[in-house]
Design a protein around this motif. Structure first.
Motif, PDB file in Angstrom:
ATOM      1  N   UNK A  12       1.291  -1.380   0.167  1.00  0.00           N
ATOM      2  CA  UNK A  12      -0.124   0.143   0.046  1.00  0.00           C
ATOM      3  C   UNK A  12       0.664   1.255  -0.374  1.00  0.00           C
ATOM      4  N   UNK A  13       1.767   1.438   0.842  1.00  0.00           N
ATOM      5  CA  UNK A  13       2.882   2.061   0.365  1.00  0.00           C
ATOM      6  C   UNK A  13       3.508   2.478  -0.240  1.00  0.00           C
ATOM      7  N   UNK A  14       3.371   1.656  -1.126  1.00  0.00           N
ATOM      8  CA  UNK A  14       4.429   1.780  -2.703  1.00  0.00           C
ATOM      9  C   UNK A  14       3.919   1.961  -3.711  1.00  0.00           C
ATOM     10  N   UNK A  15       2.165   2.318  -3.356  1.00  0.00           N
ATOM     11  CA  UNK A  15       1.159   2.463  -4.279  1.00  0.00           C
ATOM     12  C   UNK A  15       1.012   1.579  -4.977  1.00  0.00           C
ATOM     13  N   UNK A  16       1.222   0.586  -4.740  1.00  0.00           N
ATOM     14  CA  UNK A  16       0.191  -1.052  -5.610  1.00  0.00           C
ATOM     15  C   UNK A  16      -0.746  -1.581  -4.923  1.00  0.00           C
ATOM     16  N   UNK A  17      -1.459  -1.478  -3.633  1.00  0.00           N
ATOM     17  CA  UNK A  17      -2.472  -1.000  -3.022  1.00  0.00           C
ATOM     18  C   UNK A  17      -3.733   0.127  -2.555  1.00  0.00           C
ATOM     19  N   UNK A  18      -4.372   0.196  -2.532  1.00  0.00           N
ATOM     20  CA  UNK A  18      -5.314   1.294  -2.417  1.00  0.00           C
ATOM     21  C   UNK A  18      -5.745   0.987  -0.711  1.00  0.00           C
ATOM     22  N   UNK A  19      -5.802   1.529  -0.719  1.00  0.00           N
ATOM     23  CA  UNK A  19      -5.712   2.105   1.053  1.00  0.00           C
ATOM     24  C   UNK A  19      -7.526   1.256   1.584  1.00  0.00           C
ATOM     25  N   UNK A  20      -8.571   1.170   0.994  1.00  0.00           N
ATOM     26  CA  UNK A  20      -9.788   0.345   1.339  1.00  0.00           C
ATOM     27  C   UNK A  20      -9.290  -0.554   1.564  1.00  0.00           C
ATOM     28  N   UNK A  21      -8.597  -1.240  -0.169  1.00  0.00           N
ATOM     29  CA  UNK A  21      -8.508  -3.175   0.122  1.00  0.00           C
ATOM     30  C   UNK A  21      -7.293  -3.651   1.083  1.00  0.00           C
ATOM     31  N   UNK A  22      -6.582  -2.866   1.731  1.00  0.00           N
ATOM     32  CA  UNK A  22      -6.186  -2.807   2.480  1.00  0.00           C
ATOM     33  C   UNK A  22      -6.741  -2.713   4.356  1.00  0.00           C
ATOM     34  N   UNK A  23      -7.881  -2.094   4.227  1.00  0.00           N
ATOM     35  CA  UNK A  23      -8.897  -1.390   5.427  1.00  0.00           C
ATOM     36  C   UNK A  23      -9.477  -2.977   5.474  1.00  0.00           C
ATOM     37  N   UNK A  24     -10.083  -3.361   4.281  1.00  0.00           N
ATOM     38  CA  UNK A  24     -10.355  -4.844   4.081  1.00  0.00           C
ATOM     39  C   UNK A  24     -10.340  -5.691   4.221  1.00  0.00           C
ATOM     40  N   UNK A  25      -8.832  -6.032   3.809  1.00  0.00           N
ATOM     41  CA  UNK A  25      -7.850  -7.213   4.981  1.00  0.00           C
ATOM     42  C   UNK A  25      -8.152  -7.054   6.438  1.00  0.00           C
ATOM     43  N   UNK A  26      -7.420  -5.822   6.625  1.00  0.00           N
ATOM     44  CA  UNK A  26      -7.614  -5.633   7.578  1.00  0.00           C
ATOM     45  C   UNK A  26      -8.623  -5.828   8.598  1.00  0.00           C
ATOM     46  N   UNK A  27     -10.366  -5.799   8.280  1.00  0.00           N
ATOM     47  CA  UNK A  27     -11.351  -6.748   8.520  1.00  0.00           C
ATOM     48  C   UNK A  27     -11.234  -7.923   9.248  1.00  0.00           C
ATOM     49  N   UNK A  28     -10.853  -8.728   7.930  1.00  0.00           N
ATOM     50  CA  UNK A  28     -10.698  -9.449   8.080  1.00  0.00           C
ATOM     51  C   UNK A  28      -9.968 -10.600   8.909  1.00  0.00           C
ATOM     52  N   UNK A  29      -9.052  -9.986   9.089  1.00  0.00           N
ATOM     53  CA  UNK A  29      -8.070  -9.985  10.144  1.00  0.00           C
ATOM     54  C   UNK A  29      -8.859  -9.948  11.271  1.00  0.00           C
ATOM     55  N   UNK A  30      -9.298  -8.759  11.925  1.00  0.00           N
ATOM     56  CA  UNK A  30     -10.092  -8.908  13.474  1.00  0.00           C
ATOM     57  C   UNK A  30     -11.407  -9.575  13.112  1.00  0.00           C
ATOM     58  N   UNK A  31     -12.531  -9.736  11.924  1.00  0.00           N
ATOM     59  CA  UNK A  31     -12.814 -10.410  12.309  1.00  0.00           C
ATOM     60  C   UNK A  31     -12.419 -12.239  13.140  1.00  0.00           C
ATOM     61  N   UNK A  32     -11.507 -12.785  12.102  1.00  0.00           N
ATOM     62  CA  UNK A  32     -10.600 -14.221  12.522  1.00  0.00           C
ATOM     63  C   UNK A  32      -9.035 -13.634  12.598  1.00  0.00           C
ATOM     64  N   UNK A  33      -9.006 -13.371  14.179  1.00  0.00           N
ATOM     65  CA  UNK A  33      -7.399 -13.772  14.416  1.00  0.00           C
ATOM     66  C   UNK A  33      -6.778 -14.424  13.804  1.00  0.00           C
TER      67      UNK A  33
END
Length: 589
Positions: A12-33
């Motif tokens: 994401x920092x390198x501009x290869x992944x949008x912020x919102x896509x990163x946040x969605x992956x983070x949501x999945x991680x919070x739902x199931x650590x």
């Protein structure tokens, strides 16, 4: 934090992944650590693809590919397909669609966000349900006589006659074809045919298009139809935008929906390629079960800005036999002759024949189409020679008090198109260059944000003002208080609609616009400005859409290597609508 989340942050920092896509992956991680890392990767990918307009990810296409590779972190590659699918199918965050879940995996290996899976499934059901033959009695002798009257009995009008026959017998039909193939003329005659046969009354016909310009063009086509073809008592109501037709309200349910259907027995949707998945579902849900629906569009044009490539997938489903007897493709070009350079160039680009396309552009005997090599230092000189005079004349007309119709007529002589919104040779760059030159030549003052004669484009819907994304207006002085500026728009009937600049929704200068925003409109002369390098945005669909806005002449400003690269790249989006249509058709059989 998991290792995968760290790697995705680096991408994401390198501009290869949008912020919102990163946040969605983070949501999945919070739902199931304890979620498998390959599912976090899958979530980031499907979020990224949704932003770019694709409704799903075909995981089989990613086998052995590098997904992210930046200097900040390690290379991220696609996992083994079987292992990846097994992890997805065993995760509580993933469903097969039978139950809600953040992610949906289908048997054919397509990964969806739940919302897009449901929209695609719902659209397939709505279409298949509507493809049944109309349950009405039609006198075949009377039908043939009416067809003979409206369509000449020759080969070049056979496709148009076929489209009309389908529209009579079916509740769902598609008319596809490139510019100048007679889509609008055909649908005008279909309206007359349905009225003559007593199948649809004029006050039960609704006409719409995705943008204000496209709706205006449809209305103009009806108004220009000779009375001998369409008498006044057959003329249907006004053509409007889809959002206005549905009574779209931000954050609220539209006025018309499944429980309050549209008051019509026929709906015509023009420029259907511009309609995204969610809007098409809303439109079909609001359509009464017995009503006919006719989609008009060019299947080879760019898809909608939002997610989906609906018209293209419906046409592919018709090609494959999943939808039978719904599609007519018009091939004869009535606007351009057989030797038209614009038509021949469009065909070469549509068919990915880059060498032929360059050959047509290199033909020095033709002034209809040209390819002008350009670098950033040349742009101002080219604009000064080919673009500035038109906008300077528009400003002069405004100062002289010309009527809005006269000014818009002049505006429609030229269209300047860019592939990108931002960056060098993008819309923002070109608009600034034009504004600077107009100000420097004392035609306009650069000290204010809006200038008399400046074209502007609305960037956000405002139903209360009757303005929608893509509408173009001209800045003009208020007749009663000339020191105050206002934006004047022409509605689909050609009537003026003035809005003070202070009340306008978000808007921007429109000396140049993106190819996406130009869909549904045309100009006598088009200038298409390419970026300096091939980009993710460039594709043959974008080039094809841009050049087919031109009626008389086309100038492409850019390098042939960039143009060749764009022609060789397709923007076809990944969807599963063809598969969903096949599934629903089989169940309904």
């Amino acid at each position: 934090m998991s290792t995968m989340m760290k790697h995705l942050q680096q991408a994401c920092r390198a501009g290869q992944l949008p912020d919102i896509a990163l946040h969605f992956a983070g949501l999945l991680h919070r739902l199931d650590p304890n979620v498998d890392e390959s599912i976090l990767l899958a979530g980031a990918l499907v979020g990224d693809r949704a932003i770019s307009g694709e409704v799903c990810v075909d995981l089989s296409r990613l086998v052995s590919s590098t997904l992210f590779d930046s200097d900040e972190g390690p290379k991220i590659s696609a996992p083994d397909l079987d292992t990846w699918l097994q992890s997805l199918k065993s995760s509580p965050l993933v469903s097969d669609g039978a139950a809600p879940a953040p992610l949906i995996i289908t048997p054919d290996g397509r990964l969806y966000l739940y919302r897009y899976f449901e929209l695609e499934r719902r659209l397939a059901e709505l279409i298949v349900h509507r493809t049944h033959v109309c349950d009405v009695s039609i006198d075949s002798t009377r039908l043939e006589a009416a067809l003979d009257e409206l369509f000449a009995d020759d080969l070049i009008s056979a496709d148009q006659r076929s489209a009309a026959t389908l529209a009579v017998h079916n509740r769902f039909s598609i008319i596809s074809g490139g510019p100048g193939t007679g889509k609008t003329v055909t649908v005008v005659r279909i309206l007359v045919l349905l009225r003559q046969l007593g199948l649809v009354a004029p006050d039960r016909m609704l006409l719409c298009a995705p943008t204000g310009k496209a709706a205006a063009r449809l209305r103009e086509a009806l108004a220009d139809t000779p009375p001998a073809v369409m008498p006044g008592d057959i003329l249907p109501p006004d053509a409007v935008t889809v959002h206005r037709l549905l009574g779209w309200r931000p954050g609220k349910k539209p006025r018309y929906h499944a429980d309050r259907p549209l008051p019509c027995d026929l709906l015509v949707l023009d420029e259907a390629s511009m309609v995204d998945l969610a809007l098409m579902v809303s439109l079909l849900e609001a359509l009464p079960p017995q009503a006919r629906l006719i989609l008009l569009g060019d299947r080879d044009q760019l898809s909608s800005v939002e997610a989906g490539a609906v018209l293209g997938d419906i046409c592919r489903a018709a090609d494959s036999g999943a939808l039978e007897g719904v599609l007519t493709t018009l091939s004869h070009n009535w606007r351009f002759g057989a030797n038209s350079a614009i038509a021949n160039l469009a065909s070469a680009i549509r068919e990915a024949r880059a060498k032929d396309a360059i050959g047509i552009l290199d033909n020095t005997s033709s002034t209809e189409v040209t390819l002008q090599p350009v670098d950033d230092n040349d742009l101002d000189a080219l604009l000064a020679e080919h673009v500035i005079p038109v906008y300077a004349e528009i400003a002069q007309l405004v100062r002289e008090g010309a009527r809005a119709k006269t000014i818009f007529s002049k505006l429609n002589e030229l269209m300047v198109l860019c592939a990108h919104r931002n960056g060098p040779r993008g819309v923002t760059d070109i608009n600034q260059r034009v504004s600077n030159q107009l100000g420097a030549s004392a035609v306009l003052s650069p000290a204010v944000q809006a200038y008399p004669g400046m074209p502007l484009m609305v960037a956000r819907n405002d139903p209360a003002l009757g303005l929608f994304n893509g509408d173009i207006g001209i800045v003009m002085p208020d007749i009663n208080t000339p020191e105050h500026l206002q934006a004047v728009f022409l509605d689909a009937s050609g009537d003026e609609h003035a809005v003070s600049l202070g009340r306008l929704p978000e808007h921007q200068a429109a000396y140049a616009i993106t190819v996406h925003k130009a869909q549904g409109s045309q100009a006598a002369r088009v200038v298409l400005i390419l970026p300096a390098q091939v980009s993710r945005v460039l594709s043959r669909e974008l080039i094809y859409t841009g050049i087919t806005r031109a009626r008389s002449s086309l100038a492409i400003w850019g390098d042939r290597e960039v143009l060749t690269g764009a022609i060789g790249r397709s923007a076809q989006r990944v969807m599963g609508l063809v598969e969903r249509l096949k599934e629903v058709s089989i169940r309904a059989a």
